[in-house]
Design an enzyme around this catalytic site. Structure first.
Site, PDB file in Angstrom:
ATOM      1  N   HIS A  32       0.844  -1.204   0.000  1.00 43.97           N
ATOM      2  CA  HIS A  32       0.000   0.000   0.000  1.00 43.97           C
ATOM      3  C   HIS A  32       0.881   1.258   0.000  1.00 43.97           C
ATOM      4  O   HIS A  32       0.613   2.213  -0.720  1.00 43.97           O
ATOM      5  CB  HIS A  32      -0.887   0.056   1.250  1.00 43.97           C
ATOM      6  CG  HIS A  32      -1.957  -1.001   1.327  1.00 43.97           C
ATOM      7  ND1 HIS A  32      -2.121  -1.798   2.431  1.00 43.97           N
ATOM      8  CD2 HIS A  32      -2.924  -1.378   0.464  1.00 43.97           C
ATOM      9  CE1 HIS A  32      -3.150  -2.612   2.251  1.00 43.97           C
ATOM     10  NE2 HIS A  32      -3.657  -2.385   1.060  1.00 43.97           N
TER      11      HIS A  32
ATOM     12  N   LYS B   4     -16.018  -7.693   5.591  1.00 47.37           N
ATOM     13  CA  LYS B   4     -14.735  -8.400   5.619  1.00 47.37           C
ATOM     14  C   LYS B   4     -14.294  -8.749   7.038  1.00 47.37           C
ATOM     15  O   LYS B   4     -13.215  -9.308   7.219  1.00 47.37           O
ATOM     16  CB  LYS B   4     -13.652  -7.545   4.968  1.00 47.37           C
ATOM     17  CG  LYS B   4     -13.770  -7.429   3.454  1.00 47.37           C
ATOM     18  CD  LYS B   4     -12.514  -6.813   2.876  1.00 47.37           C
ATOM     19  CE  LYS B   4     -12.448  -6.960   1.377  1.00 47.37           C
ATOM     20  NZ  LYS B   4     -11.200  -6.409   0.841  1.00 47.37           N
TER      21      LYS B   4
ATOM     22  N   ARG C  25      -1.569  -5.838  -8.230  1.00 41.61           N
ATOM     23  CA  ARG C  25      -0.448  -6.701  -7.866  1.00 41.61           C
ATOM     24  C   ARG C  25      -0.275  -7.791  -8.903  1.00 41.61           C
ATOM     25  O   ARG C  25       0.703  -7.871  -9.606  1.00 41.61           O
ATOM     26  CB  ARG C  25      -0.709  -7.376  -6.507  1.00 41.61           C
ATOM     27  CG  ARG C  25      -0.685  -6.470  -5.358  1.00 41.61           C
ATOM     28  CD  ARG C  25      -1.344  -7.086  -4.164  1.00 41.61           C
ATOM     29  NE  ARG C  25      -2.792  -7.151  -4.331  1.00 41.61           N
ATOM     30  CZ  ARG C  25      -3.633  -7.459  -3.392  1.00 41.61           C
ATOM     31  NH1 ARG C  25      -3.190  -7.784  -2.210  1.00 41.61           N
ATOM     32  NH2 ARG C  25      -4.919  -7.471  -3.610  1.00 41.61           N
TER      33      ARG C  25
ATOM     34  N   SER D 262      -2.869  -7.980   2.869  1.00 40.89           N
ATOM     35  CA  SER D 262      -3.126  -7.854   4.309  1.00 40.89           C
ATOM     36  C   SER D 262      -3.544  -9.201   4.888  1.00 40.89           C
ATOM     37  O   SER D 262      -3.211  -9.537   6.020  1.00 40.89           O
ATOM     38  CB  SER D 262      -4.217  -6.814   4.563  1.00 40.89           C
ATOM     39  OG  SER D 262      -3.850  -5.566   4.050  1.00 40.89           O
TER      40      SER D 262
HETATM   41  P1  ADP Z   1      -9.937  -3.561  -0.600  1.00 46.66           P
HETATM   42  O1  ADP Z   1     -10.768  -4.172   0.481  1.00 46.66           O
HETATM   43  O2  ADP Z   1     -10.547  -2.325  -1.187  1.00 46.66           O
HETATM   44  O3  ADP Z   1      -9.421  -4.500  -1.652  1.00 46.66           O
HETATM   45  P2  ADP Z   1      -7.223  -3.418   0.374  1.00 46.66           P
HETATM   46  O4  ADP Z   1      -6.756  -2.670   1.576  1.00 46.66           O
HETATM   47  O5  ADP Z   1      -7.059  -4.888   0.377  1.00 46.66           O
HETATM   48  O6  ADP Z   1      -8.720  -2.990   0.223  1.00 46.66           O
HETATM   49  O7  ADP Z   1      -6.544  -2.829  -0.920  1.00 46.66           O
HETATM   50  C1  ADP Z   1      -6.663  -1.477  -1.286  1.00 46.66           C
HETATM   51  C2  ADP Z   1      -5.984  -1.264  -2.619  1.00 46.66           C
HETATM   52  O8  ADP Z   1      -4.595  -1.510  -2.497  1.00 46.66           O
HETATM   53  C3  ADP Z   1      -6.456  -2.179  -3.749  1.00 46.66           C
HETATM   54  O9  ADP Z   1      -6.422  -1.464  -4.955  1.00 46.66           O
HETATM   55  C4  ADP Z   1      -5.438  -3.277  -3.758  1.00 46.66           C
HETATM   56  O10 ADP Z   1      -5.328  -3.889  -5.026  1.00 46.66           O
HETATM   57  C5  ADP Z   1      -4.190  -2.477  -3.432  1.00 46.66           C
HETATM   58  N1  ADP Z   1      -3.149  -3.299  -2.834  1.00 46.66           N
HETATM   59  C6  ADP Z   1      -3.234  -4.134  -1.786  1.00 46.66           C
HETATM   60  N2  ADP Z   1      -2.051  -4.736  -1.537  1.00 46.66           N
HETATM   61  C7  ADP Z   1      -1.187  -4.257  -2.471  1.00 46.66           C
HETATM   62  C8  ADP Z   1       0.184  -4.512  -2.796  1.00 46.66           C
HETATM   63  N3  ADP Z   1       0.897  -5.402  -2.133  1.00 46.66           N
HETATM   64  N4  ADP Z   1       0.713  -3.837  -3.830  1.00 46.66           N
HETATM   65  C9  ADP Z   1      -0.048  -2.981  -4.535  1.00 46.66           C
HETATM   66  N5  ADP Z   1      -1.327  -2.706  -4.317  1.00 46.66           N
HETATM   67  C10 ADP Z   1      -1.900  -3.335  -3.288  1.00 46.66           C
END
Ligand code: ADP
Length: 166
Positions: free
Chosen positions: A21, A45, A94, A132
């Protein structure tokens, strides 16, 4: 004439924020005058950290950036983006498997408001496998999280899972 501020919204659950992130946030800062990191409540979630905890963690991690604001939202994303007078939704990509869900969401959001664009940024390859969900699993089992999250987030995870050392 003064140029309008270009505002981006980076929405997510951030349960908790990872180095992946952070990588997207640093890239996103190059695109916007102001980047709003927007924490979705994501009750469906069943997050490990509640919204206040996630906001607290994000504020701590992001306090050094002047062009960032951290907020939470609990409404339709597009309504929130409009309310903030933002032009763009930022999302991270990703792996290929992210694509289908992200593609659908971007198209639905475009139907809801054709004036708002979704921009995808690719993470550096070292963060591509990070999620996460996996990090929580590693934390729960007492594994080393330092290459995945900042020391403060690792500490918060250890506190949650009651891991005393390591
Ligand atoms: P959501 O519940 O909206 O998917 P996340 O917190 O899991 O929330 O992810 C938020 C954003 O960050 C999404 O666009 C996700 O693809 C991106 N994201 C999550 N992990 C990574 C990572 N390791 N590298 C790049 N982008 C990421």
């Amino acid at each position: 004439m003064a140029r309008l501020k270009n505002i981006g919204v980076y929405p997510g659950t951030f349960d908790p924020i990872t180095r992946g992130h952070l990588d997207i946030i640093e890239r996103g800062l190059k695109l916007f005058d102001l980047l709003i990191v927007a924490v979705a409540e994501s009750q469906s979630k069943a997050p490990l950290f509640n919204v206040e905890e996630r906001l607290d963690i994000l504020n701590h991690e992001l306090k050094k950036y002047k062009k960032i604001k951290v907020e939470s939202f609990d409404c339709l994303l597009i309504d929130y983006v409009r309310q903030k007078k933002a032009s763009t939704v930022l999302r991270g990509l990703r792996v290929i498997s992210d694509f289908e869900y992200e593609f659908q969401m971007a198209l639905i959001n475009r139907k809801l408001d054709p004036g708002i664009e979704t921009v995808f940024m690719m993470t550096s390859e070292s963060y591509a496998p990070l999620s996460s969900r996996f990090i929580k699993e590693i934390a729960r089992l007492g594994g080393d999280m330092n290459s995945f999250v900042t020391p403060n987030v690792a500490k918060r995870l250890k506190e949650k899972y009651g891991v005393k050392k390591g």
